[in-house]
Design an enzyme around this catalytic site. Structure first.
Site, PDB file in Angstrom:
ATOM      1  CD  GLU A 162      13.148  11.043  11.623  1.00  0.00           C
ATOM      2  OE1 GLU A 162      13.602  11.978  12.288  1.00  0.00           O
ATOM      3  OE2 GLU A 162      13.800  10.010  11.347  1.00  0.00           O
ATOM      4  CE  LYS A 204       9.142  11.178   4.763  1.00  0.00           C
ATOM      5  NZ  LYS A 204       9.317  10.523   6.009  1.00  0.00           N
ATOM      6  N   GLY A 247       3.943  -8.659  -3.509  1.00  0.00           N
ATOM      7  CA  GLY A 247       2.949  -9.189  -2.584  1.00  0.00           C
ATOM      8  C   GLY A 247       1.691  -8.338  -2.615  1.00  0.00           C
ATOM      9  CB  CYS A 297       4.771   7.184   5.351  1.00  0.00           C
ATOM     10  SG  CYS A 297       5.052   7.780   7.013  1.00  0.00           S
ATOM     11  CE  LYS A 332       7.390  -0.916   9.038  1.00  0.00           C
ATOM     12  NZ  LYS A 332       8.522  -0.198   8.506  1.00  0.00           N
TER      13      LYS A 332
HETATM   14  C1  UDX Z   1       8.327   4.522   5.009  1.00  0.00           C
HETATM   15  C2  UDX Z   1       9.751   4.848   4.551  1.00  0.00           C
HETATM   16  O1  UDX Z   1      10.494   3.639   4.387  1.00  0.00           O
HETATM   17  C3  UDX Z   1      10.432   5.742   5.567  1.00  0.00           C
HETATM   18  O2  UDX Z   1      11.722   6.099   5.124  1.00  0.00           O
HETATM   19  C4  UDX Z   1       9.584   6.985   5.758  1.00  0.00           C
HETATM   20  O3  UDX Z   1      10.157   7.824   6.744  1.00  0.00           O
HETATM   21  C5  UDX Z   1       8.168   6.620   6.149  1.00  0.00           C
HETATM   22  O4  UDX Z   1       7.604   5.715   5.195  1.00  0.00           O
HETATM   23  P1  UDX Z   1       7.251   2.848   6.788  1.00  0.00           P
HETATM   24  O5  UDX Z   1       5.922   3.414   6.422  1.00  0.00           O
HETATM   25  O6  UDX Z   1       7.583   2.629   8.228  1.00  0.00           O
HETATM   26  O7  UDX Z   1       8.426   3.785   6.219  1.00  0.00           O
HETATM   27  O8  UDX Z   1       7.343   1.446   6.055  1.00  0.00           O
HETATM   28  P2  UDX Z   1       8.266   0.704   4.998  1.00  0.00           P
HETATM   29  O9  UDX Z   1       9.193  -0.211   5.691  1.00  0.00           O
HETATM   30  O10 UDX Z   1       8.848   1.653   4.029  1.00  0.00           O
HETATM   31  O11 UDX Z   1       7.163  -0.199   4.275  1.00  0.00           O
HETATM   32  C6  UDX Z   1       6.058   0.405   3.596  1.00  0.00           C
HETATM   33  C7  UDX Z   1       5.133  -0.622   3.031  1.00  0.00           C
HETATM   34  O12 UDX Z   1       5.714  -1.248   1.896  1.00  0.00           O
HETATM   35  C8  UDX Z   1       4.743  -1.754   3.971  1.00  0.00           C
HETATM   36  O13 UDX Z   1       3.362  -1.992   3.850  1.00  0.00           O
HETATM   37  C9  UDX Z   1       5.544  -2.930   3.455  1.00  0.00           C
HETATM   38  O14 UDX Z   1       4.925  -4.157   3.732  1.00  0.00           O
HETATM   39  C10 UDX Z   1       5.575  -2.646   1.972  1.00  0.00           C
HETATM   40  N1  UDX Z   1       6.694  -3.273   1.253  1.00  0.00           N
HETATM   41  C11 UDX Z   1       7.977  -2.952   1.572  1.00  0.00           C
HETATM   42  C12 UDX Z   1       6.441  -4.159   0.222  1.00  0.00           C
HETATM   43  O15 UDX Z   1       5.281  -4.459  -0.102  1.00  0.00           O
HETATM   44  N2  UDX Z   1       7.501  -4.702  -0.458  1.00  0.00           N
HETATM   45  C13 UDX Z   1       8.784  -4.419  -0.163  1.00  0.00           C
HETATM   46  O16 UDX Z   1       9.681  -4.954  -0.815  1.00  0.00           O
HETATM   47  C14 UDX Z   1       9.044  -3.515   0.895  1.00  0.00           C
END
Ligand code: UDX
Length: 437
Positions: free
Chosen positions: A148, A208, A257, A264, A327
């Site tokens: 997923e 994954k 940042g 995950c 986030k």
């Molecule tokens: C992630 C993967 O994107 C997804 O495909 C997988 O199934 C599960 O893990 P998620 O944990 O929901 O999803 O968050 P994601 O949107 O990927 O962000 C992860 C972290 O990275 C957040 O803390 C976000 O703030 C940070 N982030 C993201 C950054 O610091 N900089 C960025 O440019 C993008």
């Protein structure tokens, strides 16, 4: 199709509701009966935009029900395993206790032709082991691994309209049958043109973890550039824009940042490292330890910036922390950089007041020692320094002129580089970004 979904957490509750939304007949099963009671009433147990709507419509349409009894999985043809694989206490490896328990408890209820479908993120090799377990149970059921890729905050949409489908299936006829069953489940997405990759177990498992490792690496890459920018006077946001114009690089996931967190990315890169070491290939992904270290240094950098803004005088200084979830559009505080920063500042003696549109209750459950308020205005009042750690629109849209009237000292640490430094400085603030002059 008749489907069971074992595990009704972030992944399973969304999957069960979304599958019912697509017209399947679904039973969601979880050992936590209080969770089942809430879901049965149409109440989501966590904040996820759009989930309550699909949950309620599927329950009302009679296509979805929930149960805490695994026996209710009997009669379904496809059984999704959607339980968690957290980091093991005392090690980097993934804890497979819940996956193993889910499959083992399902065995007595499987019939010939049933398909067990793993969705949880697991170390490579797990599917082959579970397939063996299912085969020796003699039910005639088989196993597929269908990772997923949903993102929290967009989980329902990502499940109903995935950008790709990956099926790890056994060789031969069993694989063909599993592929046909999965194609039927995802017929709507496939008709809409979603690409399908049919492969073996190991590849599906690795797709994954390698996708998450790549994303984590991309974020840590830009955060490493932020570290260099900090000692050279360069601006990492302009750097990201400029390199992002190259299609081969792309601008997404290049926001420097406070770094990544959540349930995950952090645990998946650690579990990948642990698994690679078990396989004798630790050196292949040794760079992920550096990715992790860069990420954690950014949290420390934010704490250091606050300490320096207060000239080291943290005791009794009021620090407004804007953000607790890992986030925006999520109430998830697992491994949240924002919460980590708040707790570290509290530990250093600051009087921390934290706010978040959705994350307060989860944060309070983990760290009751912090002061929480639902009001941004109350958080800002009399603050000696403000730290923006999660880029919720409620925070990025704050009017700096208004905020200036509330605080004691107008200093803002923008740990997500999302504010306009020009507007904030014009309103009389000392603006500090990460990797920006
Ligand atoms: C992630 C993967 O994107 C997804 O495909 C997988 O199934 C599960 O893990 P998620 O944990 O929901 O999803 O968050 P994601 O949107 O990927 O962000 C992860 C972290 O990275 C957040 O803390 C976000 O703030 C940070 N982030 C993201 C950054 O610091 N900089 C960025 O440019 C993008």
């Amino acid at each position: 199709m008749k489907i069971s979904v074992i595990g009704c957490g972030y992944l399973g509750a969304v999957h069960a509701s979304s599958m019912a939304e697509l017209g399947h007949e679904v039973v969601g099963i979880d050992v936590d009966s209080s969770k089942i009671a809430l879901l049965s009433e149409g109440k989501a147990t966590f904040f996820e935009p759009g989930l309550t709507e699909v949950l309620s419509s599927a329950l009302a349409g009679g296509r979805l029900r929930f149960s805490s009894d695994i026996a209710d999985a009997a009669g379904a043809e496809v059984h999704f395993i959607a339980v968690g694989t957290p980091q093991t206490i005392g090690s980097y490896a993934a804890d497979l206790t819940y996956v193993d328990a889910a499959v083992t408890s399902l065995l007595p209820y499987l019939s010939a032709g049933d398909l067990v479908v793993g969705k949880s993120t697991v170390p490579v090799g797990t599917a082959a082991r579970l397939a063996e377990l299912i085969a020796t149970s003699g039910s005639g059921a088989s196993l597929a691994w269908n990772p997923e890729f949903l993102r929290e905050g967009f989980a329902v949409n990502d499940t109903i309209h995935p950008d790709r489908l990956v099926y790890g299936v056994p060789a031969g006829e069993a694989g063909e049958r599993a592929t046909a069953q999965l194609n039927e489940i995802y017929a709507t997405a496939i008709e809409a043109g979603t690409p399908v990759v049919v492969t073996d177990y190991a590849t599906a498992e690795l797709v994954k973890v390698s996708a998450n490792a790549f994303l984590a690496t991309k974020i840590s890459f830009i955060n490493a550039m932020a570290e260099i920018a900090e000692v050279t006077g360069a601006d990492v946001t302009q750097l990201a824009d400029a390199i992002g114009f190259d299609d081969r690089i792309g601008r997404r996931f290049l926001n420097a940042g406070v770094g990544f967190g959540g349930g995950c990315l952090p645990k998946d890169i650690r579990a990948f490292t642990a698994r690679a070491e078990e396989l004798g290939r630790g050196e292949s992904v040794a760079f992920l330890k550096e990715v992790d270290a860069i990420n954690l240094r950014r949290r420390q950098r934010v704490v250091d910036l606050v300490v320096s803004a207060l000239d080291g005088q943290l005791y009794n200084s009021r620090v407004a922390v804007l953000g607790l979830s890992f986030k925006p559009h999520s109430d998830d505080v697992r491994d949240s950089p924002a919460l980590d920063v708040a707790v570290q500042l509290y530990g250093l003696g600051a009087s921390v007041v934290a706010t978040d549109p959705q994350g307060i209750e989860n944060a309070r459950g983990r760290h009751p020692q912090l002061e929480y308020t639902a009001s941004v205005e109350d958080a800002l009042r009399d603050a000696s320094v403000v730290v923006l750690v999660t880029e919720w629109p409620e925070f990025t849209e704050i009017d700096p002129v208004w905020a200036r009237t509330l605080v004691k000292t107008p200093t803002i640490i923008d740990a997500r580089n999302t504010l306009d430094p020009v507007a904030w400085r014009a309103a009389g603030w000392t603006y500090v970004g990460l990797g920006r002059p």
